[in-house]
Design a protein around this motif. Structure first.
Motif, mmCIF file in Angstrom:
data_model
loop_
_atom_site.group_PDB
_atom_site.id
_atom_site.type_symbol
_atom_site.label_atom_id
_atom_site.label_comp_id
_atom_site.label_asym_id
_atom_site.label_seq_id
_atom_site.Cartn_x
_atom_site.Cartn_y
_atom_site.Cartn_z
ATOM 1 N N HIS A 252 -4.408 -16.010 25.855
ATOM 2 C CA HIS A 252 -3.430 -16.759 25.067
ATOM 3 C C HIS A 252 -3.225 -16.091 23.713
ATOM 4 N N PRO A 253 -1.999 -15.789 23.335
ATOM 5 C CA PRO A 253 -1.735 -15.188 22.013
ATOM 6 C C PRO A 253 -2.136 -16.133 20.880
ATOM 7 N N ASN A 254 -2.436 -15.566 19.735
ATOM 8 C CA ASN A 254 -2.858 -16.354 18.575
ATOM 9 C C ASN A 254 -1.657 -16.841 17.770
ATOM 10 N N ILE A 255 -0.836 -17.658 18.406
ATOM 11 C CA ILE A 255 0.314 -18.211 17.693
ATOM 12 C C ILE A 255 -0.134 -19.412 16.870
ATOM 13 N N PRO A 256 0.502 -19.658 15.725
ATOM 14 C CA PRO A 256 0.028 -20.730 14.833
ATOM 15 C C PRO A 256 0.208 -22.113 15.461
ATOM 16 N N PRO A 257 -0.768 -22.974 15.227
ATOM 17 C CA PRO A 257 -0.698 -24.327 15.804
ATOM 18 C C PRO A 257 0.180 -25.257 14.969
ATOM 19 N N LEU A 258 0.341 -26.444 15.494
ATOM 20 C CA LEU A 258 1.096 -27.498 14.812
ATOM 21 C C LEU A 258 0.203 -28.173 13.777
ATOM 22 N N PHE A 259 0.766 -28.383 12.581
ATOM 23 C CA PHE A 259 0.071 -29.144 11.543
ATOM 24 C C PHE A 259 0.903 -30.363 11.177
ATOM 25 N N CYS A 260 0.246 -31.510 11.112
ATOM 26 C CA CYS A 260 0.900 -32.767 10.790
ATOM 27 C C CYS A 260 0.626 -33.140 9.339
ATOM 28 N N PRO A 261 1.464 -33.937 8.724
ATOM 29 C CA PRO A 261 1.273 -34.325 7.317
ATOM 30 C C PRO A 261 0.162 -35.361 7.173
ATOM 31 N N LEU A 262 -1.070 -34.894 6.968
ATOM 32 C CA LEU A 262 -2.220 -35.787 6.909
ATOM 33 C C LEU A 262 -2.465 -36.361 5.525
ATOM 34 N N THR A 263 -1.735 -35.879 4.532
ATOM 35 C CA THR A 263 -1.837 -36.419 3.180
ATOM 36 C C THR A 263 -0.434 -36.631 2.634
ATOM 37 N N GLY A 264 -0.342 -37.373 1.545
ATOM 38 C CA GLY A 264 0.947 -37.587 0.910
ATOM 39 C C GLY A 264 1.747 -38.704 1.544
ATOM 40 N N PRO A 265 2.969 -38.904 1.106
ATOM 41 C CA PRO A 265 3.777 -40.049 1.573
ATOM 42 C C PRO A 265 4.116 -39.998 3.057
ATOM 43 N N ASP A 266 4.138 -38.800 3.662
ATOM 44 C CA ASP A 266 4.467 -38.712 5.087
ATOM 45 C C ASP A 266 3.272 -38.974 5.999
ATOM 46 N N SER A 267 2.120 -39.282 5.415
ATOM 47 C CA SER A 267 0.917 -39.475 6.239
ATOM 48 C C SER A 267 0.712 -40.923 6.646
ATOM 49 N N VAL A 268 1.667 -41.800 6.324
ATOM 50 C CA VAL A 268 1.461 -43.227 6.573
ATOM 51 C C VAL A 268 1.257 -43.528 8.055
ATOM 52 N N LEU A 269 1.896 -42.753 8.932
ATOM 53 C CA LEU A 269 1.691 -42.935 10.366
ATOM 54 C C LEU A 269 0.566 -42.048 10.907
ATOM 55 N N GLU A 270 0.302 -40.963 10.229
ATOM 56 C CA GLU A 270 -0.733 -40.053 10.704
ATOM 57 C C GLU A 270 -2.137 -40.621 10.453
ATOM 58 N N VAL A 271 -2.311 -41.270 9.328
ATOM 59 C CA VAL A 271 -3.626 -41.785 8.952
ATOM 60 C C VAL A 271 -3.477 -43.250 8.546
ATOM 61 N N PRO A 272 -3.259 -44.138 9.508
ATOM 62 C CA PRO A 272 -3.109 -45.559 9.195
ATOM 63 C C PRO A 272 -4.439 -46.135 8.703
ATOM 64 N N PRO A 273 -4.404 -47.333 8.120
ATOM 65 C CA PRO A 273 -5.638 -47.916 7.571
ATOM 66 C C PRO A 273 -6.748 -48.055 8.599
ATOM 67 N N TYR A 274 -6.387 -48.385 9.832
ATOM 68 C CA TYR A 274 -7.358 -48.461 10.917
ATOM 69 C C TYR A 274 -6.839 -47.585 12.040
ATOM 70 N N GLN A 275 -7.702 -46.689 12.556
ATOM 71 C CA GLN A 275 -7.222 -45.698 13.514
ATOM 72 C C GLN A 275 -7.729 -45.930 14.935
ATOM 73 N N THR A 276 -8.524 -46.935 15.162
ATOM 74 C CA THR A 276 -9.091 -47.322 16.460
ATOM 75 C C THR A 276 -10.173 -46.332 16.912
ATOM 76 N N GLN A 277 -10.915 -46.767 17.901
ATOM 77 C CA GLN A 277 -11.981 -45.921 18.445
ATOM 78 C C GLN A 277 -11.419 -44.678 19.143
ATOM 79 N N ALA A 278 -10.120 -44.638 19.378
ATOM 80 C CA ALA A 278 -9.502 -43.426 19.919
ATOM 81 C C ALA A 278 -9.606 -42.267 18.930
ATOM 82 N N VAL A 279 -9.887 -42.560 17.665
ATOM 83 C CA VAL A 279 -10.155 -41.549 16.649
ATOM 84 C C VAL A 279 -11.631 -41.534 16.291
#
Length: 939
Positions: A492-519
């Motif tokens: 597999h080539p070393n192509i860059p992976p996907l990064f999500c907005p884990l901080t800042g105003p766009d992280s409201v869905l990425e890091v909700p107050p409770y993330q469940t045992q799935a995290v």
């Protein structure tokens, strides 16, 4: 001083308020990692400083019993309006929404209770929602005892509380919703997808099970509560008197349930509403019938899809696949379907064939000529720089997107001309370059049409018969990782992976107050781990991925069913890795990337029963295990058990030795024997699938489904039934030559090597099962099973004469059964509209005569069917008078050379060529086969 302050606070919180809660009925106030006394008290909850070593899972931090909502004086009727109690603990994970409403309605016998706020996200699944029927009904009532709102769902006939939320704990914030209930018993089955060590949930401790679709292989080597590929928030509960009910909590957000010692249940989700459906039963099979009336009955697989199937990941070329198929055939092992995993593709791109597989279309033709079929794997992710992707863009197909243009990573998307000017979110899966994920939830129809057209185009080059959809949680490699695993993979080539907005105003869905045992289960993880960003958009921009991710496999299965029909013009079969309630309408399921261990063999028995509860009866495990290499004995026992799962496929992974059954002489012999029995009874298995698709039932079921009044069956995890009448007791332990089975109080006849045709006494028994014999299989008295002479393909077997196995019960004896029969391959979007035969069979006797009544209740047009040549009877207590046989009053000549009777086993075999022409059986007037008894045997 700090310690004294905390202790005083504990006393004030628990004792002075009088709200301490028994250890068996607690609702955890700190379900995420990091619980502490100070953190607990800061939430207004109660902290218990007395850790109980004998019950280590009991929450030390828990909600006071008065936590919840109260009934508004302005909302005293349906819908009920609730306001957050002013003296209640506040929601730790966001501002309480108040007011909320509670509304109840009926869909036939099914009770729907909906809690929440109108206009919030709801899963965009289109259920048939047909009214259910039941011999019982449910009653909904509310109370506001002590200013705490609760509701109860009661069984009308007995008054049993099926749900009782007076336990408290109702919370409702934007991204944290919680509801709890007392349960009538701890006999609870279901919830998935997860590995369960026993079919009944364990309520001796507190256990939390996450439900959030994830590319995660099962781990059966101990209790592991991690979430796997699909989401099924549905369970069946047996009440004290043996009545059964079911509950569906329809929600597609990340969610979890905690089973507590009460017994009680706590449900948490981080979005949507609480949409509850109660199914009254009262029999377990009634529950599934009512559930399927709501969500839709399962797809009818093609007849050939019930044959044995062979696959592996790691064929280096077409020749290796051909060799595996050839040695299976040369060993005389029945085989209907050959598979190709992603190896066949050109660098793992859908709708392509690699150079090492250049003769694949011609080989598919050869297999078709031999009466076999081909199933190919297809992943949803499409490489962003080749013609399939380009055709999708040109045709208006939609892909999962970033929410805004400024979020698009130009360094990645800028490499691909086809995505210029779009917001398409690109990820990384098997192909060498970045991929887009089709948006199967968008409503224009362009995506589904493009998807079907791609299959049609490829089918013109490569004649596949079925489709295997994988990686559809959807899976994405290396999300948010600086050094993903594929950087160390030479393939597999070393192509860059996907990064999500884990901080800042766009992280409201990425890091909700409770993330469940799935995290939390995975430590350093996020909701987007192994998948796409929660802030992505689906449904043409109408839904957040945060809400609808768990529907991805469901929506792809729906689109793929349309694609298969268009491409092949036939029914075929689809299996999907990720599933959701009603996925069974379009696809079956395999139990994922299991491991070649005895533990995984055991849990696969439970998994297949659970998916029948979930409405996906076409299910099975990777026989012999996918990961690692099986021993000869393990593979042999798995081949024996897997021969009786509706979906029966041997499959293993890259880098391991071949494990197709012909690799070991002992396994080949065992597989041949077990599969020939399977093929012998395929008319019965197919009839069960037909009945499930037509009327909504299970195919493979636990023993308690048939014997709910027998408490011994409630914990039987490792035996199972086909329908009501055919019981399998597999060998699941290394070195075992016997197996312990349980026989509920009924008549059971052996139909395997030991004691064939003789009665097995009720109760627990040790059964002979050396590796040279079949595993124990028994048929239940009172039933007639259709069968057919077996062959090494279903095409050949379907030409053989029909047979009936009549298992007699009672004095005078009786039995009944039925058979469905069609061409096995016509598209069956509406099973009722198919051209099919249905026959109903009934056996009865008097002191002097016996008769079998055959009635045709549905007629196919232009379908040629074999004759009924053999009737085998167990428990026949007379010498038969062969000269007395008549059919509809006309004398029949019975071939006494091929017919026989054993006074020792009480087994009668009536075998005569062209005995009964089933197609000539009148649909208005039943045909009757009669004969006189000779001498009666003395018991």
């Amino acid at each position: 001083m700090l310690l004294l302050t905390c202790l005083v606070a504990v006393l004030l919180t628990s004792e002075s308020r009088g709200q301490a809660v028994d250890k068996t009925l607690r609702i955890d106030c700190f379900p995420e990692p990091g619980s502490s006394q100070q953190g607990c008290i800061s939430r207004g909850c109660i902290y218990d400083t007395n850790f109980d070593q004998s019950h280590p899972t009991v929450p030390l931090c828990y909600y006071p019993s008065g936590t919840g909502y109260s009934l508004s004086s302005s909302g005293l009727a349906n819908p009920y309006i609730l306001n957050k109690k002013s003296d209640s603990v506040k929601n730790p994970y966001g501002a309480d929404i108040s007011p909320i409403s509670v509304y109840h309605s009926n869909i036939g016998a099914t009770l729907n209770v909906k809690i929440g706020v109108q206009g919030r996200y709801e899963p965009p699944v289109q259920f048939p929602r047909n009214p259910s029927t039941s011999s019982d009904s449910l009653r909904f009532s509310v109370s506001d005892d002590g200013n705490l709102f609760s509701f109860q769902v009661k069984r009308a006939s007995t008054g049993t509380n099926l749900w009782d939320t007076s336990i408290g704990g109702l919370l409702f914030a934007d991204k944290y919703i919680q509801i709890a209930t007392h349960l009538p018993t701890d006999a609870v089955y279901g919830f998935g997808e997860a590995i369960h060590q026993s079919i009944k949930h364990d309520f001796t401790q507190y256990t939390t099970w996450a439900m959030f679709a994830r590319d995660e292989p099962p781990d059966s080597a101990g209790q592991d509560t991690k979430n796997l590929y699909g989401v099924h928030p549905f369970y069946v509960c047996l009440e004290q008197d043996g009545n059964a009910h079911g509950v569906l909590i329809l929600n597609s957000n990340a969610q979890e349930i905690t089973t507590g010692m009460g017994p009680h249940l706590i449900y948490r989700t981080i979005g949507g509403n609480v949409d509850l459906y109660f199914f009254p039963g009262p029999k377990p099979e009634d529950v599934i019938n009512q559930y399927l009336a709501l969500i839709g009955t399962p797809a009818l697989p093609a007849y050939w899809a019930l044959g044995f199937q062979l696959c592996r990941y790691g064929y280096h070329n077409l020749g290796e696949m051909q060799a595996a198929v050839t040695r299976t055939q040369q060993a005389g092992i029945p085989l209907d379907v050959a598979y190709a995993d992603i190896d066949y593709m050109d660098r793992y791109k859908d709708f392509t064939t690699g150079s090492a597989w250049s003769g694949f279309p011609q080989y598919a033709d050869q297999l078709h000529q031999a009466g076999m079929r081909i199933i190919l794997i297809f992943d949803p992710a499409i490489q962003a720089d080749y013609d399939s992707f380009q055709r999708g863009i040109s045709s208006g197909a939609r892909f999962i997107e970033w929410a805004r243009q400024d979020q698009v990573p130009s360094a990645i998307n800028g490499q691909y001309p086809y995505v210029q000017g779009t917001k398409i979110m690109l990820g990384v899966v098997w192909p060498d370059k970045h991929v887009g994920f089709p948006d199967f939830l968008e409503t224009s129809g362009n995506t589904n049409k493009w998807w079907a057209d791609e299959f049609t185009r490829y089918h013109s080059q490569m004649g596949f018969d079925g489709i295997w959809i994988d990686m559809n949680e959807p899976s994405n490699f290396g999300t948010n990782q600086d050094h993903p695993w594929y950087y160390d993979d030479d393939d597999h080539p070393n192509i860059p992976p996907l990064f999500c907005p884990l901080t800042g105003p766009d992280s409201v869905l990425e890091v909700p107050p409770y993330q469940t045992q799935a995290v939390y289960h995975y430590g350093n993880s996020q909701l987007s781990s192994n998948t796409l960003c929660m802030s992505a958009k689906m449904g043409g921009g109408n839904y957040n991925f945060y809400d609808a991710k768990c529907l991805y496999g469901w929506s792809e299965a729906r689109a793929t069913r349309q694609a298969l029909s268009q491409a092949t013009g036939k029914r075929g079969a689809i299996i999907s890795r990720s599933t959701f309630p009603s996925s069974g309408r379009w696809a079956g399921h395999w139990l994922g990337d299991n491991t070649a261990r005895w533990e995984d063999l055991k849990t696969s028995v439970i998994g297949a029963m659970e998916f029948n509860l979930f409405g996906i009866p076409y299910v099975g495990s990777d026989i012999c295990g996918f990961i690692s290499s099986p021993t000869m004995e393990l593979c042999l026992r798995w081949q024996q058990m897997g021969a009786f799962h509706p979906f029966s496929r041997n499959h293993n992974t890259l880098g391991t030795p071949p494990q197709d059954p012909a690799m070991w002489p002992e396994v080949a012999a065992a597989a041949k024997k077990a599969l020939l029995m399977r093929y012998n009874y395929l008319p019965y298995l197919y009839s069960l699938h037909f009945e499930a698709s037509l009327n909504g039932h299970t195919v493979l079921r636990p023993l308690f489904f048939e014997f709910p009044q027998d408490s011994n069956t409630h914990t039987i995890s490792f035996q199972f039934l086909w329908g009501s009448a055919f019981m399998i007791t597999p060998v699941l332990d290394q070195g075992a030559t016997t197996v312990r089975g349980y026989f509920p109080n009924d008549v059971w006849y052996s139909i395997y090597d030991y004691g064939y045709a003789t009665v097995q006494s009720p109760g627990f028994a040790s059964l002979q099962a050396p590796i040279t014999s079949m595993i124990p299989v028994h048929v239940r008295g009172g039933y007639i099973l259709p069968r057919q002479g077996p062959a090494t393909t279903t095409v050949a077997a379907r030409q053989n004469p029909f047979e009936l196995l009549v298992a007699i019960k009672g004095q005078p004896g009786q039995a009944q059964g039925q058979m469905y029969w069609d061409d096995g391959d016509t598209i069956a979007d509406n099973v009722a509209s198919l051209s099919y035969y249905k026959w109903v069979f009934q056996y009865s006797e008097t002191s002097t005569t016996a008769q079998i009544t055959l009635q045709r209740t549905h007629t196919a047009n232009g379908l040629s069917i074999p004759t009924l040549d053999i009737i085998e009877m167990f428990g026949y207590n007379y010498y038969p008078d062969y000269t007395s046989f008549t059919l509809d009053g006309k004398a029949l000549s019975i071939n006494t050379q091929t017919s026989s009777y054993s006074a020792f086993t009480k087994r009668l075999m009536i075998s005569t060529a062209n005995l009964i022409n089933l197609s000539a059986v009148n649909s208005n007037t039943p045909s009757v086969l009669t004969w006189r008894h000779g001498t009666q045997l003395l018991d």
